[in-house]
Enzyme design. Structure first.
Site, mmCIF file in Angstrom:
data_model
loop_
_atom_site.group_PDB
_atom_site.id
_atom_site.type_symbol
_atom_site.label_atom_id
_atom_site.label_comp_id
_atom_site.label_asym_id
_atom_site.label_seq_id
_atom_site.Cartn_x
_atom_site.Cartn_y
_atom_site.Cartn_z
ATOM 1 N N GLY A 12 -64.583 21.405 -4.683
ATOM 2 C CA GLY A 12 -64.546 22.841 -4.950
ATOM 3 C C GLY A 12 -65.811 23.410 -5.557
ATOM 4 O O GLY A 12 -65.763 24.456 -6.223
ATOM 5 N N SER A 13 -66.963 22.776 -5.301
ATOM 6 C CA SER A 13 -68.180 23.313 -5.933
ATOM 7 C C SER A 13 -68.598 24.650 -5.307
ATOM 8 O O SER A 13 -69.155 25.508 -5.992
ATOM 9 C CB SER A 13 -69.324 22.300 -5.880
ATOM 10 O OG SER A 13 -69.805 22.143 -4.567
ATOM 11 N N ASN A 14 -68.336 24.843 -4.016
ATOM 12 C CA ASN A 14 -68.639 26.153 -3.424
ATOM 13 C C ASN A 14 -67.715 27.227 -3.990
ATOM 14 O O ASN A 14 -68.145 28.360 -4.236
ATOM 15 C CB ASN A 14 -68.536 26.087 -1.897
ATOM 16 C CG ASN A 14 -69.824 25.569 -1.284
ATOM 17 O OD1 ASN A 14 -70.836 26.263 -1.300
ATOM 18 N ND2 ASN A 14 -69.792 24.345 -0.777
ATOM 19 N N MET A 90 -61.070 20.985 4.722
ATOM 20 C CA MET A 90 -61.347 19.998 5.759
ATOM 21 C C MET A 90 -60.161 19.820 6.701
ATOM 22 O O MET A 90 -59.595 18.736 6.817
ATOM 23 C CB MET A 90 -61.740 18.662 5.101
ATOM 24 C CG MET A 90 -62.902 18.792 4.131
ATOM 25 S SD MET A 90 -64.387 19.534 4.867
ATOM 26 C CE MET A 90 -65.094 18.081 5.614
ATOM 27 N N ARG A 91 -59.772 20.919 7.331
ATOM 28 C CA ARG A 91 -58.678 20.877 8.312
ATOM 29 C C ARG A 91 -59.130 21.578 9.582
ATOM 30 O O ARG A 91 -59.777 22.630 9.524
ATOM 31 C CB ARG A 91 -57.454 21.646 7.783
ATOM 32 C CG ARG A 91 -56.759 21.027 6.616
ATOM 33 C CD ARG A 91 -55.828 19.941 6.994
ATOM 34 N NE ARG A 91 -54.840 20.298 8.006
ATOM 35 C CZ ARG A 91 -54.085 19.401 8.646
ATOM 36 N NH1 ARG A 91 -54.209 18.129 8.405
ATOM 37 N NH2 ARG A 91 -53.196 19.805 9.555
ATOM 38 N N ILE A 92 -58.781 21.001 10.709
ATOM 39 C CA ILE A 92 -58.990 21.710 11.973
ATOM 40 C C ILE A 92 -57.865 22.731 12.087
ATOM 41 O O ILE A 92 -56.688 22.402 11.912
ATOM 42 C CB ILE A 92 -58.962 20.720 13.158
ATOM 43 C CG1 ILE A 92 -60.177 19.795 13.070
ATOM 44 C CG2 ILE A 92 -58.944 21.474 14.488
ATOM 45 C CD1 ILE A 92 -60.177 18.656 14.062
ATOM 46 N N LEU A 93 -58.243 23.983 12.347
ATOM 47 C CA LEU A 93 -57.249 25.068 12.384
ATOM 48 C C LEU A 93 -56.824 25.346 13.825
ATOM 49 O O LEU A 93 -57.634 25.244 14.752
ATOM 50 C CB LEU A 93 -57.845 26.322 11.749
ATOM 51 C CG LEU A 93 -58.175 26.171 10.266
ATOM 52 C CD1 LEU A 93 -59.121 27.261 9.796
ATOM 53 C CD2 LEU A 93 -56.895 26.166 9.425
ATOM 54 N N HIS A 109 -70.732 25.292 6.373
ATOM 55 C CA HIS A 109 -70.872 23.964 6.975
ATOM 56 C C HIS A 109 -72.227 23.377 6.589
ATOM 57 O O HIS A 109 -73.244 24.080 6.624
ATOM 58 C CB HIS A 109 -70.741 24.073 8.505
ATOM 59 C CG HIS A 109 -70.803 22.737 9.167
ATOM 60 N ND1 HIS A 109 -69.762 21.826 9.120
ATOM 61 C CD2 HIS A 109 -71.802 22.129 9.861
ATOM 62 C CE1 HIS A 109 -70.101 20.736 9.768
ATOM 63 N NE2 HIS A 109 -71.336 20.891 10.220
ATOM 64 N N GLU A 174 -76.149 25.737 -0.432
ATOM 65 C CA GLU A 174 -74.807 26.255 -0.115
ATOM 66 C C GLU A 174 -74.350 27.198 -1.229
ATOM 67 O O GLU A 174 -73.773 28.258 -0.979
ATOM 68 C CB GLU A 174 -73.802 25.106 0.031
ATOM 69 C CG GLU A 174 -74.047 24.207 1.223
ATOM 70 C CD GLU A 174 -72.943 23.179 1.409
ATOM 71 O OE1 GLU A 174 -71.766 23.510 1.225
ATOM 72 O OE2 GLU A 174 -73.263 22.019 1.735
HETATM 73 C C1 GAR Z 1 -69.506 21.280 1.399
HETATM 74 O O1 GAR Z 1 -70.702 20.579 1.597
HETATM 75 C C2 GAR Z 1 -69.136 22.076 2.649
HETATM 76 O O2 GAR Z 1 -70.260 22.601 3.306
HETATM 77 C C3 GAR Z 1 -68.450 21.027 3.486
HETATM 78 O O3 GAR Z 1 -67.676 20.304 2.569
HETATM 79 C C4 GAR Z 1 -68.323 20.309 1.288
HETATM 80 C C5 GAR Z 1 -67.324 20.768 0.269
HETATM 81 O O4 GAR Z 1 -67.863 20.675 -1.031
HETATM 82 N N1 GAR Z 1 -67.668 21.607 4.532
HETATM 83 C C6 GAR Z 1 -67.551 21.091 5.742
HETATM 84 O O5 GAR Z 1 -68.045 20.030 6.077
HETATM 85 C C7 GAR Z 1 -66.739 21.930 6.738
HETATM 86 N N2 GAR Z 1 -66.921 21.477 8.056
HETATM 87 P P1 GAR Z 1 -67.198 21.491 -2.221
HETATM 88 O O6 GAR Z 1 -65.703 21.149 -2.198
HETATM 89 O O7 GAR Z 1 -67.872 20.940 -3.439
HETATM 90 O O8 GAR Z 1 -67.456 22.948 -1.992
#
Ligand code: GAR
Length: 215
Positions: A12-14, A90-93, A109, A174
């Site tokens: 969940g850092s984003n 991380m789920r295909i919708l 991404h 990101e």
């Molecule tokens: C991030 O690097 C994001 O870009 C990636 O998962 C990570 C989640 O990190 N997303 C994907 O690969 C989607 N296809 P976070 O939970 O720390 O935000």
């Protein structure tokens, strides 16, 4: 003020970057809820600590993708968001879910799409020997990690990079571009023309179309 719901699967850092931007007065949104498909997602704890409503829908409890996506949509719709933000979800919708939120569903991404959709993007970038790597915020379409690009940030790939170092360099970008893309969306500066994103209005000092992090 626009309402957003954030979907996560893990760290969940984003999501944290979005909360921090909101708290700093740089992102005028109401974060109505954070929803995870994994009960052990660390981001749920972070969101709770920030006083945000959290929900968990364990995808393993559903018979198939369609059933999970229908339950997810019900859960989201309770909060009536203007925008749904996938932040490491991380789920295909299913195409039905994507259609339901067309034009108000964003994803981040960790690659310069259309290069390296899917998993293990940093490892694949290193294996290909690319010199430039990065991240992309885009509207979600039914195709995995595909859709109109809103913003990208590029980072250099160094000769001695490993996956961890490269991932960290990309992740720092990101955290900059996702709040910016969401801000543009809630300011209604983004419009879609022929499947491409057009940004309206003046670019402010802190608006960056491409993060110049090439050092
Ligand atoms: C991030 O690097 C994001 O870009 C990636 O998962 C990570 C989640 O990190 N997303 C994907 O690969 C989607 N296809 P976070 O939970 O720390 O935000």
């Amino acid at each position: 003020m626009k309402t957003i719901v954030i979907l996560i699967s893990g760290r969940g850092s984003n999501m944290e970057a979005l909360i921090a931007a909101r708290d700093a007065g740089q992102l005028p949104v109401y974060i109505a809820a954070v929803i995870s498909n994994r009960p052990d997602a660390k981001g749920l704890v972070t969101a709770e600590k920030a006083g945000i409503a959290t929900r968990c829908l364990d995808h393993k409890a559903y018979a198939d993708r369609a059933a999970f996506d229908a339950a997810l949509a019900d859960c989201i719709d309770v909060f009536a968001p203007d925008l749904v933000v996938l932040a490491g979800f991380m789920r295909i919708l299913t195409p039905g879910f994507v259609r339901q939120y067309e034009g108000c569903l964003l994803n981040i991404h960790p690659s310069l799409l259309p290069a390296f959709p899917g998993l293990d993007t940093h490892q694949r970038a290193l294996a290909e020997g690319v010199r430039i790597h990065g991240c992309t915020v885009h509207f979600v379409t039914a195709e995995l990690d595909h859709g109109p690009v809103i913003i990208q940030a590029a980072v250099p790939v160094h000769a001695d990079d490993d996956e961890t170092r490269l991932a960290a360099r990309v992740l720092a970008q990101e955290h900059l571009i996702y709040p910016q893309a969401v801000r543009w969306f809630v300011e209604e500066r983004i419009c879609l023309e022929d499947g491409r994103v057009r940004l309206s209005g003046e670019l402010h000092g802190d608006d960056r179309l491409v993060a110049p992090a090439l050092h």
